[in-house]
Design a protein around this motif. Structure first.
Motif, PDB file in Angstrom:
ATOM      1  N   GLY A  30     -11.428  -2.756   1.955  1.00 31.32           N
ATOM      2  CA  GLY A  30     -10.368  -1.918   1.410  1.00 31.32           C
ATOM      3  C   GLY A  30     -10.135  -0.629   2.164  1.00 31.32           C
ATOM      4  N   LEU A  31     -10.557  -0.551   3.406  1.00 31.74           N
ATOM      5  CA  LEU A  31     -10.293   0.630   4.225  1.00 31.74           C
ATOM      6  C   LEU A  31      -9.119   0.365   5.154  1.00 31.74           C
ATOM      7  CD1 LEU A  31     -13.912   1.697   5.230  1.00 31.74           C
ATOM      8  CD2 LEU A  31     -12.435   2.773   3.544  1.00 31.74           C
ATOM      9  N   VAL A  32      -8.236   1.352   5.273  1.00 29.73           N
ATOM     10  CA  VAL A  32      -7.165   1.289   6.256  1.00 29.73           C
ATOM     11  C   VAL A  32      -7.572   2.223   7.386  1.00 29.73           C
ATOM     12  CG1 VAL A  32      -4.746   1.804   6.741  1.00 29.73           C
ATOM     13  CG2 VAL A  32      -5.386   0.682   4.601  1.00 29.73           C
ATOM     14  N   TRP A  33      -7.709   1.633   8.587  1.00 27.03           N
ATOM     15  CA  TRP A  33      -8.130   2.349   9.790  1.00 27.03           C
ATOM     16  C   TRP A  33      -6.886   2.650  10.602  1.00 27.03           C
ATOM     17  CZ3 TRP A  33      -7.948   1.769  15.089  1.00 27.03           C
ATOM     18  CH2 TRP A  33      -8.939   2.380  15.858  1.00 27.03           C
ATOM     19  N   ILE A  34      -6.695   3.911  10.974  1.00 24.72           N
ATOM     20  CA  ILE A  34      -5.555   4.340  11.779  1.00 24.72           C
ATOM     21  C   ILE A  34      -6.126   5.004  13.020  1.00 24.72           C
ATOM     22  CG2 ILE A  34      -3.519   5.829  11.883  1.00 24.72           C
ATOM     23  CD1 ILE A  34      -3.578   5.743   8.754  1.00 24.72           C
ATOM     24  N   GLY A  35      -5.749   4.509  14.191  1.00 26.80           N
ATOM     25  CA  GLY A  35      -6.254   5.084  15.425  1.00 26.80           C
ATOM     26  C   GLY A  35      -5.158   5.289  16.445  1.00 26.80           C
ATOM     27  N   PHE A  62     -10.037   6.273  21.543  1.00 26.86           N
ATOM     28  CA  PHE A  62      -9.370   6.175  20.249  1.00 26.86           C
ATOM     29  C   PHE A  62      -9.851   7.357  19.422  1.00 26.86           C
ATOM     30  CE2 PHE A  62      -8.420   1.565  20.548  1.00 26.86           C
ATOM     31  CZ  PHE A  62      -7.154   1.581  19.994  1.00 26.86           C
ATOM     32  N   VAL A  63      -8.930   8.080  18.822  1.00 25.32           N
ATOM     33  CA  VAL A  63      -9.255   9.047  17.776  1.00 25.32           C
ATOM     34  C   VAL A  63      -8.740   8.383  16.511  1.00 25.32           C
ATOM     35  CG1 VAL A  63      -8.957  11.381  16.898  1.00 25.32           C
ATOM     36  CG2 VAL A  63      -8.995  10.981  19.375  1.00 25.32           C
ATOM     37  N   TRP A  64      -9.599   8.260  15.504  1.00 24.06           N
ATOM     38  CA  TRP A  64      -9.269   7.425  14.351  1.00 24.06           C
ATOM     39  C   TRP A  64      -9.646   8.094  13.039  1.00 24.06           C
ATOM     40  CZ3 TRP A  64     -13.527   6.417  11.438  1.00 24.06           C
ATOM     41  CH2 TRP A  64     -14.764   6.527  12.069  1.00 24.06           C
ATOM     42  N   CYS A  65      -9.088   7.533  11.973  1.00 23.42           N
ATOM     43  CA  CYS A  65      -9.464   7.961  10.628  1.00 23.42           C
ATOM     44  C   CYS A  65      -9.359   6.751   9.705  1.00 23.42           C
ATOM     45  CB  CYS A  65      -8.590   9.099  10.138  1.00 23.42           C
ATOM     46  SG  CYS A  65      -6.843   8.709   9.977  1.00 23.42           S
ATOM     47  N   GLU A  66      -9.966   6.861   8.548  1.00 19.38           N
ATOM     48  CA  GLU A  66      -9.946   5.780   7.561  1.00 19.38           C
ATOM     49  C   GLU A  66      -9.525   6.328   6.202  1.00 19.38           C
ATOM     50  OE1 GLU A  66     -13.290   2.639   9.125  1.00 19.38           O
ATOM     51  OE2 GLU A  66     -13.920   4.157   7.694  1.00 19.38           O
ATOM     52  N   LEU A  67      -8.723   5.524   5.508  1.00 18.51           N
ATOM     53  CA  LEU A  67      -8.298   5.824   4.150  1.00 18.51           C
ATOM     54  C   LEU A  67      -8.717   4.662   3.256  1.00 18.51           C
ATOM     55  CD1 LEU A  67      -4.653   7.002   4.917  1.00 18.51           C
ATOM     56  CD2 LEU A  67      -6.618   8.449   4.408  1.00 18.51           C
ATOM     57  N   VAL A  68      -9.057   4.941   2.015  1.00 19.87           N
ATOM     58  CA  VAL A  68      -9.414   3.893   1.078  1.00 19.87           C
ATOM     59  C   VAL A  68      -8.142   3.294   0.499  1.00 19.87           C
ATOM     60  CG1 VAL A  68     -10.580   3.370  -1.097  1.00 19.87           C
ATOM     61  CG2 VAL A  68     -11.624   4.954   0.521  1.00 19.87           C
ATOM     62  N   ALA A  69      -7.988   1.983   0.673  1.00 20.20           N
ATOM     63  CA  ALA A  69      -6.793   1.296   0.183  1.00 20.20           C
ATOM     64  C   ALA A  69      -7.005   0.697  -1.192  1.00 20.20           C
ATOM     65  CB  ALA A  69      -6.390   0.193   1.153  1.00 20.20           C
ATOM     66  N   ALA A  70      -8.242   0.462  -1.569  1.00 20.71           N
ATOM     67  CA  ALA A  70      -8.521  -0.227  -2.844  1.00 20.71           C
ATOM     68  C   ALA A  70      -8.489   0.739  -4.003  1.00 20.71           C
ATOM     69  CB  ALA A  70      -9.879  -0.901  -2.777  1.00 20.71           C
ATOM     70  N   LEU A 108       0.831  -1.214   0.000  1.00 19.58           N
ATOM     71  CA  LEU A 108       0.000   0.000   0.000  1.00 19.58           C
ATOM     72  C   LEU A 108       0.863   1.260   0.000  1.00 19.58           C
ATOM     73  CD1 LEU A 108      -2.670  -1.231   2.567  1.00 19.58           C
ATOM     74  CD2 LEU A 108      -2.907  -1.071   0.082  1.00 19.58           C
ATOM     75  N   ILE A 109       1.900   1.265  -0.799  1.00 20.33           N
ATOM     76  CA  ILE A 109       2.852   2.368  -0.852  1.00 20.33           C
ATOM     77  C   ILE A 109       2.170   3.687  -1.218  1.00 20.33           C
ATOM     78  CG2 ILE A 109       3.612   1.988  -3.233  1.00 20.33           C
ATOM     79  CD1 ILE A 109       5.930   2.870  -0.327  1.00 20.33           C
ATOM     80  N   GLY A 110       1.100   3.628  -1.994  1.00 22.08           N
ATOM     81  CA  GLY A 110       0.388   4.847  -2.390  1.00 22.08           C
ATOM     82  C   GLY A 110      -0.285   5.568  -1.230  1.00 22.08           C
ATOM     83  N   LEU A 111      -0.497   4.878  -0.118  1.00 20.44           N
ATOM     84  CA  LEU A 111      -1.114   5.489   1.064  1.00 20.44           C
ATOM     85  C   LEU A 111      -0.098   6.017   2.066  1.00 20.44           C
ATOM     86  CD1 LEU A 111      -4.024   3.073   2.075  1.00 20.44           C
ATOM     87  CD2 LEU A 111      -4.165   5.240   0.868  1.00 20.44           C
ATOM     88  N   VAL A 112       1.166   5.663   1.894  1.00 23.69           N
ATOM     89  CA  VAL A 112       2.159   5.895   2.945  1.00 23.69           C
ATOM     90  C   VAL A 112       2.247   7.353   3.379  1.00 23.69           C
ATOM     91  CG1 VAL A 112       4.633   5.843   3.456  1.00 23.69           C
ATOM     92  CG2 VAL A 112       3.520   3.833   2.499  1.00 23.69           C
ATOM     93  N   CYS A 170      -7.861  15.153   4.922  1.00 26.55           N
ATOM     94  CA  CYS A 170      -7.165  14.092   4.172  1.00 26.55           C
ATOM     95  C   CYS A 170      -7.803  12.713   4.265  1.00 26.55           C
ATOM     96  CB  CYS A 170      -5.721  13.987   4.656  1.00 26.55           C
ATOM     97  SG  CYS A 170      -4.742  15.466   4.343  1.00 26.55           S
ATOM     98  N   ALA A 171      -8.601  12.465   5.279  1.00 29.30           N
ATOM     99  CA  ALA A 171      -9.173  11.124   5.481  1.00 29.30           C
ATOM    100  C   ALA A 171     -10.567  11.031   4.882  1.00 29.30           C
ATOM    101  CB  ALA A 171      -9.233  10.807   6.974  1.00 29.30           C
ATOM    102  N   GLU A 172     -10.961   9.799   4.564  1.00 29.20           N
ATOM    103  CA  GLU A 172     -12.327   9.558   4.093  1.00 29.20           C
ATOM    104  C   GLU A 172     -13.324   9.782   5.220  1.00 29.20           C
ATOM    105  OE1 GLU A 172     -13.098   8.839   0.878  1.00 29.20           O
ATOM    106  OE2 GLU A 172     -10.959   9.090   0.518  1.00 29.20           O
ATOM    107  N   TYR A 173     -12.985   9.250   6.381  1.00 31.17           N
ATOM    108  CA  TYR A 173     -13.821   9.348   7.579  1.00 31.17           C
ATOM    109  C   TYR A 173     -12.905   9.551   8.769  1.00 31.17           C
ATOM    110  CZ  TYR A 173     -16.851   6.753   4.417  1.00 31.17           C
ATOM    111  OH  TYR A 173     -17.555   6.342   3.321  1.00 31.17           O
ATOM    112  N   TRP A 174     -13.440  10.102   9.837  1.00 27.26           N
ATOM    113  CA  TRP A 174     -12.699  10.201  11.084  1.00 27.26           C
ATOM    114  C   TRP A 174     -13.709  10.223  12.213  1.00 27.26           C
ATOM    115  CZ3 TRP A 174     -12.331  13.664  15.161  1.00 27.26           C
ATOM    116  CH2 TRP A 174     -13.150  14.800  15.053  1.00 27.26           C
ATOM    117  N   GLY A 175     -13.240   9.998  13.406  1.00 24.88           N
ATOM    118  CA  GLY A 175     -14.107  10.055  14.573  1.00 24.88           C
ATOM    119  C   GLY A 175     -13.336   9.698  15.830  1.00 24.88           C
ATOM    120  N   TRP A 176     -14.076   9.491  16.879  1.00 29.48           N
ATOM    121  CA  TRP A 176     -13.455   9.072  18.135  1.00 29.48           C
ATOM    122  C   TRP A 176     -14.435   8.165  18.856  1.00 29.48           C
ATOM    123  CZ3 TRP A 176     -14.862   9.850  23.256  1.00 29.48           C
ATOM    124  CH2 TRP A 176     -15.989  10.654  23.449  1.00 29.48           C
TER     125      TRP A 176
END
Length: 136
Positions: free
Chosen positions: A72-77, A128-136, A36-40, A110-116
């Protein structure tokens, strides 16, 4: 790697600003190893904002969690020991001249979604404070 591959990593960190760099480099390695280098670059920026907020604004340990869903979502929290919600994000156009306070505005932009969400780790209440990016 299979397109619908799921994975979940958690990195527990001390309350130390140097941990932000450790989290960024670890996230870069995880995403690169999973193709997933395009998301880095975007993921690294967002994780650094979330983790630095967790370390700066709390006194306890923190954690970075990264996972990929079958959709295909990458969740970062970022988890921290303060159960209170984060302050509302400032719009970037109003926060650009400020030295701090832009972090959640960058996440929103920058994120598709975010929340806590409230969560517990290490036997402590927190969030948790989180966000999601589309990986697909």
């Amino acid at each position: 790697m299979p397109e619908n591959e799921c994975w979940d990593y958690t990195l527990y960190i001390p309350n130390d600003l140097r941990a932000v760099t450790v989290c960024r480099r670890t996230l870069r390695l995880i995403l690169t190893m999973h193709g997933l280098i395009g998301l880095v670059d975007t993921a690294e920026l967002l994780a650094a904002e979330l983790v630095s907020n967790a370390v700066r604004h709390t006194k306890g340990p923190a954690a970075l969690r990264v996972r990929r869903s079958p959709e295909g979502l990458v969740w970062i929290g970022a988890w921290d020991t303060d159960p209170a919600p984060p302050p509302p994000p400032r719009p970037l156009d109003l926060a650009m001249d400020l030295e701090e306070g832009r972090g959640l505005g960058l996440v929103v932009a920058c994120a598709e979604y975010w929340g806590w969400q409230p969560s517990a780790r290490f036997g402590d209440r927190g969030k948790f404070v989180w966000c999601e990016l589309v990986a697909a």
